[in-house]
Design a protein around this motif. Sequence first.
Motif, mmCIF file in Angstrom:
data_model
loop_
_atom_site.group_PDB
_atom_site.id
_atom_site.type_symbol
_atom_site.label_atom_id
_atom_site.label_comp_id
_atom_site.label_asym_id
_atom_site.label_seq_id
_atom_site.Cartn_x
_atom_site.Cartn_y
_atom_site.Cartn_z
ATOM 1 N N VAL A 36 -10.349 116.254 4.470
ATOM 2 C CA VAL A 36 -10.320 115.298 5.577
ATOM 3 C C VAL A 36 -10.795 115.994 6.843
ATOM 4 N N PHE A 37 -11.682 115.331 7.595
ATOM 5 C CA PHE A 37 -12.190 115.906 8.838
ATOM 6 C C PHE A 37 -12.527 114.786 9.819
ATOM 7 N N PHE A 38 -12.801 115.176 11.048
ATOM 8 C CA PHE A 38 -13.273 114.265 12.099
ATOM 9 C C PHE A 38 -14.645 114.730 12.569
ATOM 10 N N ARG A 39 -15.539 113.797 12.829
ATOM 11 C CA ARG A 39 -16.790 114.152 13.499
ATOM 12 C C ARG A 39 -16.576 114.332 14.998
ATOM 13 N N GLY A 41 -14.367 115.280 18.553
ATOM 14 C CA GLY A 41 -13.622 116.442 18.991
ATOM 15 C C GLY A 41 -14.461 117.266 19.944
ATOM 16 N N PRO A 42 -13.908 118.415 20.350
ATOM 17 C CA PRO A 42 -12.590 118.958 19.962
ATOM 18 C C PRO A 42 -11.455 118.112 20.527
ATOM 19 N N GLY A 43 -10.303 118.248 19.885
ATOM 20 C CA GLY A 43 -9.160 117.467 20.314
ATOM 21 C C GLY A 43 -7.893 117.909 19.623
ATOM 22 N N ILE A 44 -6.890 117.040 19.698
ATOM 23 C CA ILE A 44 -5.572 117.300 19.121
ATOM 24 C C ILE A 44 -5.383 116.389 17.922
ATOM 25 N N VAL A 45 -4.986 116.958 16.796
ATOM 26 C CA VAL A 45 -4.744 116.148 15.618
ATOM 27 C C VAL A 45 -3.319 115.593 15.669
ATOM 28 N N SER A 46 -3.205 114.320 15.303
ATOM 29 C CA SER A 46 -1.890 113.675 15.274
ATOM 30 C C SER A 46 -1.818 112.745 14.068
ATOM 31 N N GLY A 47 -0.611 112.527 13.588
ATOM 32 C CA GLY A 47 -0.407 111.692 12.413
ATOM 33 C C GLY A 47 -0.190 112.474 11.142
ATOM 34 N N VAL A 48 -0.222 113.804 11.220
ATOM 35 C CA VAL A 48 -0.057 114.628 10.015
ATOM 36 C C VAL A 48 1.304 114.385 9.371
ATOM 37 N N PHE A 77 -8.308 120.901 17.060
ATOM 38 C CA PHE A 77 -9.307 121.009 16.003
ATOM 39 C C PHE A 77 -10.692 120.844 16.599
ATOM 40 N N SER A 78 -11.689 121.271 15.832
ATOM 41 C CA SER A 78 -13.083 121.149 16.236
ATOM 42 C C SER A 78 -13.778 120.091 15.388
ATOM 43 N N PRO A 79 -14.875 119.518 15.856
ATOM 44 C CA PRO A 79 -15.627 118.572 15.025
ATOM 45 C C PRO A 79 -16.019 119.191 13.692
ATOM 46 N N LEU A 80 -15.865 118.431 12.634
ATOM 47 C CA LEU A 80 -16.212 118.799 11.258
ATOM 48 C C LEU A 80 -15.254 119.800 10.629
ATOM 49 N N GLU A 81 -14.300 120.324 11.377
ATOM 50 C CA GLU A 81 -13.319 121.257 10.807
ATOM 51 C C GLU A 81 -12.368 120.513 9.870
ATOM 52 N N PRO A 82 -12.164 120.988 8.652
ATOM 53 C CA PRO A 82 -11.165 120.338 7.799
ATOM 54 C C PRO A 82 -9.780 120.379 8.454
ATOM 55 N N VAL A 83 -9.164 119.217 8.576
ATOM 56 C CA VAL A 83 -7.813 119.154 9.122
ATOM 57 C C VAL A 83 -6.778 118.983 8.012
ATOM 58 N N MET A 84 -7.258 118.699 6.793
ATOM 59 C CA MET A 84 -6.328 118.480 5.682
ATOM 60 C C MET A 84 -7.061 118.646 4.359
ATOM 61 N N HIS A 85 -6.383 119.277 3.403
ATOM 62 C CA HIS A 85 -6.803 119.295 2.005
ATOM 63 C C HIS A 85 -5.656 118.735 1.171
ATOM 64 N N CYS A 335 -12.647 108.521 14.041
ATOM 65 C CA CYS A 335 -12.397 108.165 12.647
ATOM 66 C C CYS A 335 -12.318 109.392 11.745
ATOM 67 N N ALA A 336 -11.218 109.511 11.037
ATOM 68 C CA ALA A 336 -11.090 110.534 10.003
ATOM 69 C C ALA A 336 -11.924 110.129 8.788
ATOM 70 N N THR A 337 -12.456 111.117 8.111
ATOM 71 C CA THR A 337 -13.245 110.900 6.900
ATOM 72 C C THR A 337 -12.640 111.740 5.779
#
Length: 365
Positions: A36-39, A41-48, A77-85, A335-337
């Motif tokens: 899972v990643f976001f295009r 950012g950079p920003g703060i991830v929330s909802g984990v 997080f940075s754009p395209l950085e995986p935030v979740m596996h 949008c998360a992908t």
Amino acid sequence: MFNPPPSHLPYTDKYFIRSRRVLEAEGLNPRVTMQVFFRDGPGIVSGVDAVVNLIDGFSPLAAHGGHVLALPEGSRFSPLEPVMHIEGPIQDFIELETLYVGTLTARTSTANGLAEPDLAAVAERAGRIRDMLPGKNLMYFGARHWHWTMEEAICKAVVGAGFDACATDAGAHAAGKPAGVGTIPHALVLIIASKVGREQATREATLAFDRHMEPECPRIALVDTFNHEIDDSLETAKALGPRLAGVRLDTAGELIGQGGLPADGRPYWTGKGVTVSETLAVRRALTEAGYAQVDVVLSSGFGDLDKVAAFVEAERVHGPLFSSLGIGGLFPAWCATADIVRVEGVDLAKSGRAYHPNPRLVRVL
């Protein structure tokens, strides 16, 4: 506080529900890694934390030896950085993607300063698309673009503005439609690919869908998974014959679709993603091969009015190119992908995506 719906199924894109039925019937349940990643950012991830609760509440993933690695709640997080596996048997969580991606999208969007969707603005944009495309089938595919608690309201707004269908049962019922719509996601094609190989996967996934779905469900093949949009369209049309209702193009924004032209300064006509030139090439290939009756369905980026306008102009020049659009992107969101990137420990992803390890991820489930 975690307040899940009574069941995840009404808020799940219909094609994931159908895919699980196909996987069960075919006896396929490999261990996969979902990235899972976001295009944005950079920003703060929330909802984990909410996602962990969703998966733990609706899936036996942990009991079956699966796990979730993620950036901790509130991490940058940075754009395209995986935030979740997410790793585990695919049947344990294929039906949850809409919910967990929508949760991450909504929470991360608001954490980074975006407002909740404005329903009047959503309806206005949907209405403009309908006015531009009076004869097309318009399907709302944006359940994953916000939290499930707004799905019914958004679907009522878009159908009220002229859309024909929604991807979830909850949205469809709220809007007065009988059920959600959707056929084949990339996830199903990738699981089939792990069994039969990339070259045959699109055809074989569609044949598996055909074997196990009710006859009244249209057979629409997803043909962009491995960037062989023309070849896989023709192979699938040959295999299914008159049972194939259409092919869907959802080419990744990192790639030029097969038959498409390199960027030449004409946005949406040429370049990467679903373009006019790609669509024209697929349409012509099908017609010239004797499959004029096979429709072309487009998705990816059609909440953009400029993109819609480009395709309207293309049909003025070239004649009918497509029958239906799957549309999200009707409001601002980060949008998360989510993509399958490994199957049974072997790298396997749709073209344009790949497994990326991230040492910043920690085990959260």
